[in-house]
Scaffold this active site. Structure first.
Site, PDB file in Angstrom:
ATOM      1  N   ARG A  51       0.850  -1.213   0.000  1.00 35.36           N
ATOM      2  CA  ARG A  51       0.000   0.000   0.000  1.00 35.36           C
ATOM      3  C   ARG A  51       0.875   1.248   0.000  1.00 35.36           C
ATOM      4  O   ARG A  51       0.569   2.252  -0.631  1.00 35.36           O
ATOM      5  CB  ARG A  51      -0.955   0.015   1.198  1.00 35.36           C
ATOM      6  CG  ARG A  51      -1.600   1.383   1.422  1.00 35.36           C
ATOM      7  CD  ARG A  51      -2.920   1.355   2.162  1.00 35.36           C
ATOM      8  NE  ARG A  51      -2.910   0.545   3.349  1.00 35.36           N
ATOM      9  CZ  ARG A  51      -2.333   0.875   4.521  1.00 35.36           C
ATOM     10  NH1 ARG A  51      -1.695   2.027   4.650  1.00 35.36           N
ATOM     11  NH2 ARG A  51      -2.398   0.065   5.543  1.00 35.36           N
ATOM     12  N   TYR A 103     -12.800  18.155 -16.577  1.00 34.46           N
ATOM     13  CA  TYR A 103     -13.214  16.761 -16.611  1.00 34.46           C
ATOM     14  C   TYR A 103     -14.423  16.581 -15.666  1.00 34.46           C
ATOM     15  O   TYR A 103     -14.374  17.026 -14.505  1.00 34.46           O
ATOM     16  CB  TYR A 103     -12.034  15.888 -16.161  1.00 34.46           C
ATOM     17  CG  TYR A 103     -12.379  14.432 -16.097  1.00 34.46           C
ATOM     18  CD1 TYR A 103     -12.556  13.706 -17.262  1.00 34.46           C
ATOM     19  CD2 TYR A 103     -12.553  13.799 -14.886  1.00 34.46           C
ATOM     20  CE1 TYR A 103     -12.898  12.374 -17.214  1.00 34.46           C
ATOM     21  CE2 TYR A 103     -12.890  12.453 -14.830  1.00 34.46           C
ATOM     22  CZ  TYR A 103     -13.059  11.753 -16.000  1.00 34.46           C
ATOM     23  OH  TYR A 103     -13.411  10.434 -15.953  1.00 34.46           O
ATOM     24  N   ASP A 175      -3.700  19.696 -14.785  1.00 35.36           N
ATOM     25  CA  ASP A 175      -4.025  18.363 -15.295  1.00 35.36           C
ATOM     26  C   ASP A 175      -3.444  18.296 -16.713  1.00 35.36           C
ATOM     27  O   ASP A 175      -3.892  19.010 -17.611  1.00 35.36           O
ATOM     28  CB  ASP A 175      -5.546  18.174 -15.293  1.00 35.36           C
ATOM     29  CG  ASP A 175      -5.960  16.766 -15.705  1.00 35.36           C
ATOM     30  OD1 ASP A 175      -5.249  16.150 -16.525  1.00 35.36           O
ATOM     31  OD2 ASP A 175      -7.008  16.294 -15.231  1.00 35.36           O
ATOM     32  N   LYS A 200      -5.096   7.150 -19.854  1.00 35.44           N
ATOM     33  CA  LYS A 200      -5.222   7.725 -21.191  1.00 35.44           C
ATOM     34  C   LYS A 200      -3.912   7.528 -21.973  1.00 35.44           C
ATOM     35  O   LYS A 200      -3.514   6.413 -22.212  1.00 35.44           O
ATOM     36  CB  LYS A 200      -5.642   9.188 -21.079  1.00 35.44           C
ATOM     37  CG  LYS A 200      -6.757   9.438 -20.038  1.00 35.44           C
ATOM     38  CD  LYS A 200      -8.089   8.813 -20.397  1.00 35.44           C
ATOM     39  CE  LYS A 200      -9.119   8.857 -19.283  1.00 35.44           C
ATOM     40  NZ  LYS A 200      -9.439  10.142 -18.724  1.00 35.44           N
TER      41      LYS A 200
HETATM   42  C1  LIG Z   1      -9.964  10.592 -17.533  1.00 40.15           C
HETATM   43  C2  LIG Z   1      -9.564  11.885 -16.941  1.00 40.15           C
HETATM   44  C3  LIG Z   1      -9.469  12.038 -15.559  1.00 40.15           C
HETATM   45  C4  LIG Z   1      -9.848  10.941 -14.583  1.00 40.15           C
HETATM   46  O1  LIG Z   1      -9.009   9.850 -14.681  1.00 40.15           O
HETATM   47  P1  LIG Z   1      -9.448   8.315 -14.415  1.00 40.15           P
HETATM   48  O2  LIG Z   1      -8.197   7.575 -14.664  1.00 40.15           O
HETATM   49  O3  LIG Z   1     -10.558   7.995 -15.356  1.00 40.15           O
HETATM   50  O4  LIG Z   1      -9.906   8.239 -12.982  1.00 40.15           O
HETATM   51  C5  LIG Z   1      -9.039  13.267 -15.080  1.00 40.15           C
HETATM   52  N1  LIG Z   1      -8.723  14.281 -15.907  1.00 40.15           N
HETATM   53  C6  LIG Z   1      -8.834  14.171 -17.245  1.00 40.15           C
HETATM   54  C7  LIG Z   1      -8.485  15.333 -18.114  1.00 40.15           C
HETATM   55  C8  LIG Z   1      -9.251  12.970 -17.809  1.00 40.15           C
HETATM   56  O5  LIG Z   1      -9.357  12.861 -19.142  1.00 40.15           O
END
Ligand SMILES: *Cc1c(COP(=O)(O)O)cnc(C)c1O
Length: 383
Positions: A51, A103, A175, A200
């Site tokens: 963890r 998001y 982000d 992604k």
């Molecule tokens: C998909 C996404 C998230 C969230 O991520 P997860 O891995 O789906 O929890 C946050 N910010 C952006 C810009 C995203 O495309």
């Protein structure tokens, strides 16, 4: 660190990256919950409990740190787990300025948890620097931006936001999911924390869920590690391995996906049933200049408006090669319907204000042949 980006995708920073004790080429999956101690208060491996830390995850974190130029990176079980921990850095009464186009999951996090925890979240058009400056109050603690933003592809000037943040003692959180460290390094532009949904582009194969917080300040990195250990959302060893494998090809994937996206965006512009295309690689995009001043590319995310709801639904239902699905950044091209699929938690007024309507589609251009992607879209537009 002299190695170039492509090399670091594969080896991390060889000077500091954890090497397998048997020198395996593919870093092993240390599928263990715990690590043995040889006597009290002493463990020679440096690992105790998965963890908190695990060699497979550590190897991945070091590679991501090297790609983002971070002092420390923590890998989480999802982007949302990473973002949740990021907001644990704040206390009740703290005011946080957020990009208004965000998001959808982040808005749900604010509504369900941020408000309950006493955080004062204010949505601002962060493409407008004066609006950001005007929103700063004595209790403001951070500016949180997505650039390009999801789904409207707004571009925020990261250097200018970093300057504002520094002047007022705020954290700048960016982000960087849409461009990945291949095209953009927010820490180098003055951000304090970079967020990634590793689900992604970083993993890149639509086969795993992961998230990252990268920071350039060792003290902040240590706080994030402790919060991760405390809340327990760390990335599992197998998933860490999958992201490590995906990262090896990040540079070539980003290049080819962008090349495909430019072709698709140009084709979309010519379609009579398409009324508006949002892609930062188009010179007509309002954020084009700022984006090329802070990033080395535009990525492969395109949003567009069709002439009617009927057209939008027809495209979603008729695509064959391009898949009607959420998510983005992977080898497969995916198309989605933000108003229903990804942004249901955004208020009606905000959706109208941002132009997230029933005619908006969001396309993640993958690694298929661009001509095949275009022919599939072409047949999907036809009545
Ligand atoms: C998909 C996404 C998230 C969230 O991520 P997860 O891995 O789906 O929890 C946050 N910010 C952006 C810009 C995203 O495309």
């Amino acid at each position: 660190m002299n190695e170039k980006f492509e090399t670091r995708c594969i080896h991390g920073d060889p000077a500091v990256s954890l090497q397998d004790r048997y020198r395996a080429i593919s870093f092993p999956i240390y599928q263990t919950a715990s690590f043995s101690h040889i006597r009290t208060g002493h463990n020679d491996s440096g690992f105790d409990y998965t963890r908190e830390s695990n060699p497979t995850r550590r190897h991945l974190e070091e590679i991501v740190s090297s790609l983002e130029g971070a002092a420390g990176t923590t890998a989480f079980s999802s982007g949302m787990a990473a973002i949740s921990v990021c907001f644990e850095l704040f206390s009740p009464g703290d005011h946080i300025i957020c990009s208004e186009d965000l998001y959808g999951g982040v808005i749900r996090l604010h509504n369900l948890i941020g408000i309950k925890n006493g955080l004062l979240i204010e949505y601002v058009d962060t493409t407008d620097l004066q609006a950001v400056a005007d929103a700063i109050r004595p209790n403001t603690k951070a500016i949180y931006v997505e650039t390009p933003s999801n789904p409207m592809m707004h571009i925020t000037d990261l250097r200018a936001c970093a300057k504002l943040a520094q002047e007022h003692g705020l954290l700048l959180i960016a982000d960087n999911t849409f461009l990945s460290p291949y095209f953009q390094n927010p820490l180098a532009l003055g951000a304090d924390i970079v967020i990634h949904s590793g689900s992604k582009f970083l993993s890149g194969h639509n086969d795993t869920i992961a998230g990252f917080l990268c920071t350039k300040e060792p003290e902040l990195a240590a706080r994030i590690c402790l919060l991760s250990k405390t809340t327990g959302g760390a990335l599992a060893p197998f998933d860490s391995w999958l992201v490590t494998r995906g990262l090896k090809t990040l540079a070539v994937r980003m290049e080819r996906q962008q090349e495909n996206a430019v072709k698709v965006a140009e084709w979309l512009l010519e379609q009579p049933q398409v009324t508006q295309v949002f892609y930062p690689g188009l010179k007509t995009h309002p954020g084009y200049e700022i984006n090329i001043n802070q990033a080395t590319g535009f990525g492969s995310m395109i949003s567009f408006h069709t002439d009617s709801e009927d057209t939008a639904l027809r495209v979603l239902h008729k695509v064959k090669l391009v898949i009607f699905a959420e998510s983005l950044g992977g080898t497969e091209s995916l198309i989605t319907y933000p108003i229903v699929q990804t942004h249901p938690d955004v208020s009606q007024e905000m959706k109208e204000h941002l132009n997230i309507t029933k005619t908006l589609l969001r396309l993640s251009v993958g690694l298929e042949n661009a001509d095949d992607i275009i022919s599939d879209l072409k047949q999907a537009f036809e009545k």
